[in-house]
Design an enzyme around this catalytic site. Structure first.
Site: not given
Length: 290
Positions: A29, A41, A153
């Protein structure tokens, strides 16, 4: 930064850094550190960042520590938030280690990295520009709808760092995690969701990297096949194909990218989102009529 690991300590963090953390062996991530312990994010509600709708979602989510009945005092309960969000560093890492995504690496270093999602040949813009893009997209929640292949992401973080968007009829995202999967499986054509519109209103017509990959891998396979035989030759050829494919898809090498101002990106995403919602409504009406 070592060749085998991009792991760093919190003391080394600087505003504008592209950071990431492993959620499992196969998924990382990504986000942008903006200072004061905060990370901006791009995510998907329920923690289902990969969004496959399969048991894989549950496996990856179960590998991440949760706050349970004790939400973070700084962030609150962000479990079901979608889009661009701001979290404290602890919530972003979710119990994982901290890694720094490398920019402006040489082709040799890029190819030496066995995993995608850790570096790019593209150069980063100044930190103040990176932070400004991230904060603008947070304010407008303007990076569109999360999609594992087209808009994830890592795509968000790379855009914030470089201002570059892929405008292609074969592959829309710049995520090297996804590109590594494509490389491992051969030259795979993925569907673009209407992101081929620039300031001039024209569709990008640059040569697709898939064509480069096809030619390169074919040449490499022929060469290696001529000098080696057996299982070893197959393994060597396959790994060579993987490396060349991954390099050809990198945002720092591709010819189908362009610099897009963040204001223009937000406007473009709003148009695409509106078109998507309109199509969904039309499909619902058609299904009722049928």
């Amino acid at each position: 930064m070592g060749l085998l690991s991009n792991k760093i300590s919190r003391d080394e963090l600087k505003a504008g850094d592209h950071i990431y953390s492993w959620r499992s062996y196969i998924y990382t991530h990504h986000g942008i550190y903006v200072g004061d312990g905060k990370v901006i994010h791009f995510t998907r509600g329920g923690g289902l960042e990969i969004g496959t709708g399969t048991i894989l979602d549950k496996i990856i989510v179960s590998s991440v520590p949760h706050h349970g009945d004790n939400p973070c005092p700084d962030c609150g309960d962000q479990t079901n938030l979608n889009g661009v969000i701001s979290s404290c560093l602890d919530c972003f890492l979710s119990g994982g280690n901290l890694y720094l995504f490398d920019y402006n690496v040489s082709k040799a270093i890029f190819l030496a990295k066995q995993r995608g999602g850790t570096c790019t040949i593209a150069a980063s813009d100044p930190p103040e520009d990176v932070v400004a893009r991230a904060k603008f997209l947070l304010l407008r929640n303007g990076f569109g709808e999360y999609h594992l292949l087209d808009n994830n992401c890592e795509d968000f973080a790379i855009y914030c760092k470089t201002g570059l968007l892929v405008l292609s009829v074969t592959k829309s995202g710049s995520s090297s995690q996804v590109n590594s999967v494509c490389a491992a499986g051969g030259v795979v054509t993925l569907t673009l969701r209407a992101l081929g519109v620039g300031t001039s209103g024209s569709l990008a017509t640059a040569t697709s990297p898939a064509l480069t990959v096809s030619a390169s891998t074919s040449a490499l396979s022929t060469t290696l096949g001529a000098v080696a035989t057996g299982v070893g030759a197959v393994a060597l050829t396959g790994y060579g194909n993987y490396c060349i494919s991954r390099l050809a898809y990198d945002v720092g090498v591709r010819k189908d990218v362009r610099k897009v101002p963040v204001e223009e990106l937000v406007a473009l995403m709003a148009v695409i989102q509106g078109k998507s919602e309109s199509d969904d409504n039309n499909n619902k009406i058609e299904s009722k009529l049928n």
